[in-house]
Design an enzyme around this catalytic site. Sequence first.
Site, short mmCIF file in Angstrom:
data_model
loop_
_atom_site.label_atom_id
_atom_site.label_comp_id
_atom_site.label_asym_id
_atom_site.label_seq_id
_atom_site.Cartn_x
_atom_site.Cartn_y
_atom_site.Cartn_z
N CYS A 28 -17.22 -10.22 50.75
CA CYS A 28 -16.71 -10.23 49.37
C CYS A 28 -15.26 -9.74 49.32
O CYS A 28 -14.98 -8.59 49.66
CB CYS A 28 -17.62 -9.35 48.52
SG CYS A 28 -16.97 -8.89 46.91
N CYS A 31 -14.72 -6.69 47.14
CA CYS A 31 -15.29 -5.49 47.76
C CYS A 31 -14.32 -4.92 48.79
O CYS A 31 -14.11 -3.71 48.86
CB CYS A 31 -16.63 -5.81 48.42
SG CYS A 31 -17.86 -6.46 47.27
#
Length: 105
Positions: A28, A31
């Site tokens: 991600c 993230c």
Amino acid sequence: MVENIDASQYEAVSKNENCLVVFGATWCKDCVKIEPFLKDLSEEFASLVKIYKVDSRQEEELSASLNIRAIPTLIFYRNGVEVGTRLVEPQNKQLIAEAIEQNFS
């Protein structure tokens, strides 16, 4: 320091500590983007809150049980109870810092 935890550890820390649990994944982009923010904030707010990470892909059952629909999702726990509003896909360090202050100061 931000510690990685699994589902069994999640239950223990969320019930016994003031903590911020970040649900995310290594693939991600958002993230990865907030990773340095989390490290800095874990040091800055060490006396207020401990920060943990859960890999949503490895802990799919836990993520589903908590209704995690997007990552990163940040959940705040105080004395075993979810507090405040979940942060979903926060874009900067300031948003996370303000949420920590609101939930734990």
